[in-house]
Design a protein around this motif. Structure first.
Motif, PDB file in Angstrom:
ATOM      1  N   VAL A   1       0.832  -1.195   0.000  1.00 21.03           N
ATOM      2  CA  VAL A   1       0.000   0.000   0.000  1.00 21.03           C
ATOM      3  C   VAL A   1       0.869   1.247   0.000  1.00 21.03           C
ATOM      4  O   VAL A   1       1.745   1.406   0.852  1.00 21.03           O
ATOM      5  CB  VAL A   1      -0.931   0.041   1.234  1.00 21.03           C
ATOM      6  CG1 VAL A   1      -1.868   1.243   1.152  1.00 21.03           C
ATOM      7  CG2 VAL A   1      -1.728  -1.243   1.369  1.00 21.03           C
ATOM      8  N   ASP A   2       0.617   2.135  -0.959  1.00 20.25           N
ATOM      9  CA  ASP A   2       1.199   3.471  -0.954  1.00 20.25           C
ATOM     10  C   ASP A   2       0.062   4.458  -0.738  1.00 20.25           C
ATOM     11  O   ASP A   2      -0.924   4.461  -1.488  1.00 20.25           O
ATOM     12  CB  ASP A   2       1.918   3.785  -2.267  1.00 20.25           C
ATOM     13  CG  ASP A   2       2.509   5.184  -2.257  1.00 20.25           C
ATOM     14  OD1 ASP A   2       3.467   5.407  -1.502  1.00 20.25           O
ATOM     15  OD2 ASP A   2       1.996   6.053  -2.988  1.00 20.25           O
TER      16      ASP A   2
ATOM     17  N   TYR B   1      -0.177 -11.169   3.313  1.00 21.47           N
ATOM     18  CA  TYR B   1       0.736 -10.399   4.158  1.00 21.47           C
ATOM     19  C   TYR B   1       0.691  -8.941   3.709  1.00 21.47           C
ATOM     20  O   TYR B   1       0.934  -8.630   2.547  1.00 21.47           O
ATOM     21  CB  TYR B   1       2.146 -10.966   4.013  1.00 21.47           C
ATOM     22  CG  TYR B   1       3.203 -10.301   4.862  1.00 21.47           C
ATOM     23  CD1 TYR B   1       3.113 -10.298   6.251  1.00 21.47           C
ATOM     24  CD2 TYR B   1       4.313  -9.697   4.271  1.00 21.47           C
ATOM     25  CE1 TYR B   1       4.100  -9.722   7.030  1.00 21.47           C
ATOM     26  CE2 TYR B   1       5.303  -9.119   5.041  1.00 21.47           C
ATOM     27  CZ  TYR B   1       5.194  -9.135   6.416  1.00 21.47           C
ATOM     28  OH  TYR B   1       6.183  -8.550   7.182  1.00 21.47           O
ATOM     29  N   LEU B   2       0.381  -8.039   4.611  1.00 20.81           N
ATOM     30  CA  LEU B   2       0.161  -6.633   4.278  1.00 20.81           C
ATOM     31  C   LEU B   2       1.392  -5.789   4.603  1.00 20.81           C
ATOM     32  O   LEU B   2       1.886  -5.803   5.737  1.00 20.81           O
ATOM     33  CB  LEU B   2      -1.053  -6.105   5.054  1.00 20.81           C
ATOM     34  CG  LEU B   2      -1.411  -4.634   4.887  1.00 20.81           C
ATOM     35  CD1 LEU B   2      -1.704  -4.299   3.428  1.00 20.81           C
ATOM     36  CD2 LEU B   2      -2.601  -4.289   5.770  1.00 20.81           C
ATOM     37  N   ILE B   3       1.895  -5.045   3.597  1.00 23.20           N
ATOM     38  CA  ILE B   3       3.020  -4.128   3.801  1.00 23.20           C
ATOM     39  C   ILE B   3       2.545  -2.713   3.465  1.00 23.20           C
ATOM     40  O   ILE B   3       2.557  -2.301   2.314  1.00 23.20           O
ATOM     41  CB  ILE B   3       4.237  -4.498   2.930  1.00 23.20           C
ATOM     42  CG1 ILE B   3       4.641  -5.958   3.128  1.00 23.20           C
ATOM     43  CG2 ILE B   3       5.421  -3.577   3.267  1.00 23.20           C
ATOM     44  CD1 ILE B   3       5.846  -6.377   2.280  1.00 23.20           C
ATOM     45  N   PRO B   4       2.101  -1.947   4.475  1.00 22.43           N
ATOM     46  CA  PRO B   4       1.685  -0.567   4.223  1.00 22.43           C
ATOM     47  C   PRO B   4       2.858   0.394   4.428  1.00 22.43           C
ATOM     48  O   PRO B   4       3.608   0.276   5.392  1.00 22.43           O
ATOM     49  CB  PRO B   4       0.596  -0.337   5.276  1.00 22.43           C
ATOM     50  CG  PRO B   4       0.997  -1.213   6.415  1.00 22.43           C
ATOM     51  CD  PRO B   4       1.776  -2.378   5.846  1.00 22.43           C
ATOM     52  N   GLU B   5       2.998   1.346   3.526  1.00 20.35           N
ATOM     53  CA  GLU B   5       4.010   2.405   3.676  1.00 20.35           C
ATOM     54  C   GLU B   5       3.403   3.487   4.549  1.00 20.35           C
ATOM     55  O   GLU B   5       2.301   3.970   4.268  1.00 20.35           O
ATOM     56  CB  GLU B   5       4.383   2.941   2.289  1.00 20.35           C
ATOM     57  CG  GLU B   5       5.524   3.940   2.306  1.00 20.35           C
ATOM     58  CD  GLU B   5       5.038   5.367   2.406  1.00 20.35           C
ATOM     59  OE1 GLU B   5       5.593   6.101   3.252  1.00 20.35           O
ATOM     60  OE2 GLU B   5       4.124   5.755   1.681  1.00 20.35           O
ATOM     61  N   ILE B   6       4.086   3.855   5.646  1.00 18.47           N
ATOM     62  CA  ILE B   6       3.446   4.713   6.635  1.00 18.47           C
ATOM     63  C   ILE B   6       4.001   6.120   6.706  1.00 18.47           C
ATOM     64  O   ILE B   6       3.474   6.941   7.445  1.00 18.47           O
ATOM     65  CB  ILE B   6       3.534   4.092   8.042  1.00 18.47           C
ATOM     66  CG1 ILE B   6       4.973   4.090   8.526  1.00 18.47           C
ATOM     67  CG2 ILE B   6       2.932   2.702   8.065  1.00 18.47           C
ATOM     68  CD1 ILE B   6       5.096   3.888  10.004  1.00 18.47           C
ATOM     69  N   ASN B   7       5.051   6.450   5.972  1.00 18.82           N
ATOM     70  CA  ASN B   7       5.663   7.771   6.136  1.00 18.82           C
ATOM     71  C   ASN B   7       4.662   8.893   5.893  1.00 18.82           C
ATOM     72  O   ASN B   7       4.548   9.834   6.669  1.00 18.82           O
ATOM     73  CB  ASN B   7       6.852   7.913   5.187  1.00 18.82           C
ATOM     74  CG  ASN B   7       7.608   9.218   5.397  1.00 18.82           C
ATOM     75  OD1 ASN B   7       7.915   9.586   6.514  1.00 18.82           O
ATOM     76  ND2 ASN B   7       7.869   9.926   4.317  1.00 18.82           N
ATOM     77  N   LYS B   8       3.901   8.821   4.807  1.00 18.18           N
ATOM     78  CA  LYS B   8       2.943   9.876   4.494  1.00 18.18           C
ATOM     79  C   LYS B   8       1.819   9.914   5.522  1.00 18.18           C
ATOM     80  O   LYS B   8       1.295  10.974   5.833  1.00 18.18           O
ATOM     81  CB  LYS B   8       2.364   9.661   3.089  1.00 18.18           C
ATOM     82  CG  LYS B   8       3.375   9.848   1.984  1.00 18.18           C
ATOM     83  CD  LYS B   8       2.767   9.527   0.641  1.00 18.18           C
ATOM     84  CE  LYS B   8       3.806   9.617  -0.475  1.00 18.18           C
ATOM     85  NZ  LYS B   8       3.258   9.205  -1.764  1.00 18.18           N
TER      86      LYS B   8
ATOM     87  N   ILE C   1       6.054  -2.325  16.246  1.00 19.96           N
ATOM     88  CA  ILE C   1       5.833  -1.132  15.434  1.00 19.96           C
ATOM     89  C   ILE C   1       5.526  -1.602  14.018  1.00 19.96           C
ATOM     90  O   ILE C   1       6.374  -2.185  13.343  1.00 19.96           O
ATOM     91  CB  ILE C   1       7.060  -0.195  15.441  1.00 19.96           C
ATOM     92  CG1 ILE C   1       7.413   0.194  16.881  1.00 19.96           C
ATOM     93  CG2 ILE C   1       6.777   1.050  14.610  1.00 19.96           C
ATOM     94  CD1 ILE C   1       8.656   1.045  16.979  1.00 19.96           C
ATOM     95  N   TYR C   2       4.290  -1.348  13.565  1.00 24.37           N
ATOM     96  CA  TYR C   2       3.830  -1.873  12.292  1.00 24.37           C
ATOM     97  C   TYR C   2       3.979  -0.835  11.182  1.00 24.37           C
ATOM     98  O   TYR C   2       3.952   0.370  11.404  1.00 24.37           O
ATOM     99  CB  TYR C   2       2.373  -2.298  12.393  1.00 24.37           C
ATOM    100  CG  TYR C   2       2.149  -3.485  13.300  1.00 24.37           C
ATOM    101  CD1 TYR C   2       2.342  -4.780  12.844  1.00 24.37           C
ATOM    102  CD2 TYR C   2       1.750  -3.302  14.620  1.00 24.37           C
ATOM    103  CE1 TYR C   2       2.145  -5.865  13.665  1.00 24.37           C
ATOM    104  CE2 TYR C   2       1.547  -4.387  15.459  1.00 24.37           C
ATOM    105  CZ  TYR C   2       1.747  -5.667  14.979  1.00 24.37           C
ATOM    106  OH  TYR C   2       1.548  -6.746  15.804  1.00 24.37           O
ATOM    107  N   GLY C   3       4.136  -1.347   9.954  1.00 21.47           N
ATOM    108  CA  GLY C   3       4.205  -0.488   8.780  1.00 21.47           C
ATOM    109  C   GLY C   3       5.634  -0.259   8.325  1.00 21.47           C
ATOM    110  O   GLY C   3       6.571  -0.215   9.121  1.00 21.47           O
ATOM    111  N   PHE C   4       5.792  -0.102   7.022  1.00 24.30           N
ATOM    112  CA  PHE C   4       7.104   0.117   6.425  1.00 24.30           C
ATOM    113  C   PHE C   4       7.367   1.616   6.367  1.00 24.30           C
ATOM    114  O   PHE C   4       6.645   2.351   5.693  1.00 24.30           O
ATOM    115  CB  PHE C   4       7.156  -0.477   5.016  1.00 24.30           C
ATOM    116  CG  PHE C   4       8.525  -0.419   4.386  1.00 24.30           C
ATOM    117  CD1 PHE C   4       9.376  -1.516   4.466  1.00 24.30           C
ATOM    118  CD2 PHE C   4       8.966   0.714   3.723  1.00 24.30           C
ATOM    119  CE1 PHE C   4      10.638  -1.473   3.895  1.00 24.30           C
ATOM    120  CE2 PHE C   4      10.215   0.767   3.153  1.00 24.30           C
ATOM    121  CZ  PHE C   4      11.059  -0.329   3.234  1.00 24.30           C
ATOM    122  N   HIS C   5       8.374   2.081   7.087  1.00 28.54           N
ATOM    123  CA  HIS C   5       8.681   3.515   7.122  1.00 28.54           C
ATOM    124  C   HIS C   5       9.595   3.862   5.947  1.00 28.54           C
ATOM    125  O   HIS C   5      10.745   3.430   5.875  1.00 28.54           O
ATOM    126  CB  HIS C   5       9.354   3.900   8.434  1.00 28.54           C
ATOM    127  CG  HIS C   5       9.495   5.375   8.614  1.00 28.54           C
ATOM    128  ND1 HIS C   5      10.624   6.069   8.270  1.00 28.54           N
ATOM    129  CD2 HIS C   5       8.605   6.296   9.069  1.00 28.54           C
ATOM    130  CE1 HIS C   5      10.454   7.351   8.519  1.00 28.54           C
ATOM    131  NE2 HIS C   5       9.241   7.525   9.004  1.00 28.54           N
TER     132      HIS C   5
END
Length: 236
Positions: A31-32, A89-96, A140-144
Motif C-alpha cells: 500500500v502506498d 501479508y500486508l506491507i503498508p508504507e506509513i511515512n505519508k 511497530i507496524y508499517g514500512f517507514h
C-alpha cells in the motif's frame, strides 16, 4: 467475483483456494498512501502472487486498487483485499500517514491505517526486531519510507525488472516508471507534474516478495472429522 467495466479495482487473476492444500506466504499486499484531492497522488493497493516463485519464477501482479479516499477507507479496502487473497501479508508504507496530514481535517482524531485495522487484522509488516519483541518491546507496524529504506526498495524493483523477478501488467506502473527521476540532491521521485504512487507500491512489492517474505510453503489441509454428539451415541 463480480465483474464490472468501471471502478477503482483492476483484477488480472482471481484468488485461488484449494480444498486439500493451503499455500502459506503466497500473497503479498502493498500500500502506498496518497491523498483525497484530485491533484495529489492516488492511494494504491497492489496484490502480488508469489506462487511461481516456488519454481524459481516471478512474483505476479494479481490486482490493484487505485483512487482518492480517506485513509480509513483505504485501510479497510486493503484488509478486504488481504482477506480475499487468502489472508495476504500486508506491507503498508506509513511515512505519508504519519507526516503529511496537512490536507486533512481530522487533526488529532485522525487514525492511521495501522491504528485503524490492527485489532482486526494482524498479518502486517512489523519493523520491530524479533529479539526486542521477545524482550517486551512494543511492535511497530508499517514500512517507514525514508532516505535509507527508499533506495533499498527502489533498487529491489530495478533488479526485479532487470532479472524478470516480477510480472507487472499495470500500464500505469510503466508510465510512472518512465517519469521517475533522480533529482540530483539524493532524492528520487516523479518529475514535476507527474506521480509515483504506483512506482512506490511496486517497489514495496518487489522488496517484500523477493527479499523479505519467507518462501511459499505448501501445507496439506487435514479433513475435518465430525464429532459424534452424545445424542447420537446409543446407550447400552
Amino acid at each position: 467475483m463480480e465483474r464490472a467495466n468501471e471502478g477503482n479495482l483492476s483484477v488480472w487473476s482471481d484468488p485461488e483456494k484449494y480444498p486439500d492444500i493451503k499455500f502459506l506466504n503466497r500473497y503479498c499486499v502493498t500500500v502506498d498512501i496518497g491523498g483525497r484531492s484530485k491533484q495529489s497522488d492516488e492511494s494504491v493497493i497492489k496484490v502480488w502472487d508469489r506462487i511461481f516463485m516456488m519454481d524459481g519464477g516471478p512474483a505476479e501482479l494479481s490486482a490493484c486498487w487505485a483512487g482518492h479516499a480517506d485513509f480509513d477507507h483505504v485501510a479497510w479496502k486493503a484488509v478486504q483485499l488481504c482477506k480475499l487473497y487468502d489472508d495476504a501479508y500486508l506491507i503498508p508504507e506509513i511515512n505519508k500517514m504519519r507526516e503529511d496530514t496537512s490536507t486533512f481535517d481530522e487533526g488529532d482524531q485522525f487514525y492511521t491505517l495501522v491504528d485503524e485495522i490492527i485489532d482486526y487484522y494482524d498479518n502486517i509488516f512489523c519493523r520491530t526486531d524479533p529479539e526486542k519483541i521477545r524482550q517486551g518491546f512494543p511492535r511497530i507496524y508499517g514500512f517507514h519510507m525514508n532516505t535509507h529504506t527508499k533506495p533499498m526498495v527502489l533498487n529491489a524493483l530495478n533488479a526485479a525488472y532487470r532479472d524478470d523477478g516480477i510480472l507487472n501488467y499495470d500500464v500505469r506502473s510503466m508510465d510512472q516508471a518512465d517519469s521517475f527521476e533522480n533529482k540530483g540532491n539524493g532524492k528520487t521521485g516523479a518529475v514535476e507534474g507527474a506521480h509515483d504512487d504506483h512506482v512506490i507500491a511496486d517497489a514495496l512489492g518487489a522488496w517484500g516478495c523477493i527479499h523479505h517474505m519467507p518462501p511459499v510453503k505448501e501445507v496439506p489441509i487435514k479433513p475435518q472429522v465430525r464429532k459424534k454428539s452424545a445424542a447420537n451415541i446409543a446407550s447400552f
